[in-house]
Design a protein around this motif. Structure first.
Motif, mmCIF file in Angstrom:
data_model
loop_
_atom_site.group_PDB
_atom_site.id
_atom_site.type_symbol
_atom_site.label_atom_id
_atom_site.label_comp_id
_atom_site.label_asym_id
_atom_site.label_seq_id
_atom_site.Cartn_x
_atom_site.Cartn_y
_atom_site.Cartn_z
ATOM 1 N N THR A 3 21.607 -8.002 20.700
ATOM 2 C CA THR A 3 22.919 -8.632 20.570
ATOM 3 C C THR A 3 24.015 -7.720 21.125
ATOM 4 N N LEU A 4 25.141 -8.324 21.401
ATOM 5 C CA LEU A 4 26.310 -7.568 21.844
ATOM 6 C C LEU A 4 26.741 -6.580 20.758
ATOM 7 N N GLU A 5 26.624 -6.966 19.523
ATOM 8 C CA GLU A 5 26.977 -6.088 18.403
ATOM 9 C C GLU A 5 26.101 -4.833 18.390
ATOM 10 N N GLN A 6 24.816 -5.004 18.660
ATOM 11 C CA GLN A 6 23.920 -3.848 18.723
ATOM 12 C C GLN A 6 24.312 -2.923 19.873
ATOM 13 N N LEU A 7 24.688 -3.484 20.991
ATOM 14 C CA LEU A 7 25.110 -2.676 22.137
ATOM 15 C C LEU A 7 26.411 -1.935 21.853
ATOM 16 N N ARG A 8 27.337 -2.600 21.199
ATOM 17 C CA ARG A 8 28.594 -1.938 20.814
ATOM 18 C C ARG A 8 28.329 -0.795 19.837
ATOM 19 N N THR A 9 27.401 -1.034 18.930
ATOM 20 C CA THR A 9 27.044 -0.014 17.954
ATOM 21 C C THR A 9 26.422 1.194 18.644
ATOM 22 N N ASP A 11 26.825 2.134 21.731
ATOM 23 C CA ASP A 11 27.890 2.792 22.498
ATOM 24 C C ASP A 11 28.740 3.681 21.594
ATOM 25 N N LEU A 40 17.706 -2.895 16.838
ATOM 26 C CA LEU A 40 17.672 -2.739 18.292
ATOM 27 C C LEU A 40 16.408 -1.991 18.710
#
Length: 65
Positions: A3-9, A11, A40
């Protein structure tokens, strides 16, 4: 898929170096950060973070991802 949330996390963790600092930046509890990264890594099938020591660092595979 991730998810985008996992990628933001991921980062935020890569930039800040600690789960607590990433959580503060994202306005979440550190347990939510732990859960997002764990999910993730489960999906990807490899560790993206080296959790040894005080600061969290990307593994070589995590850096490539």
């Amino acid at each position: 898929m991730f998810t985008l949330e996992q990628l933001r996390t991921l980062d935020a963790l890569a930039r800040k170096g600690t789960f607590q600092a990433a959580a503060a930046e994202l306005g979440k509890r550190h347990t939510a950060i732990l859960y997002a990264i764990s999910a993730l890594e489960d999906r990807l099938g490899f560790a993206v973070l080296d959790r040894r020591g005080y600061r969290t660092r990307l593994t070589p595979a995590g850096a490539r991802f």
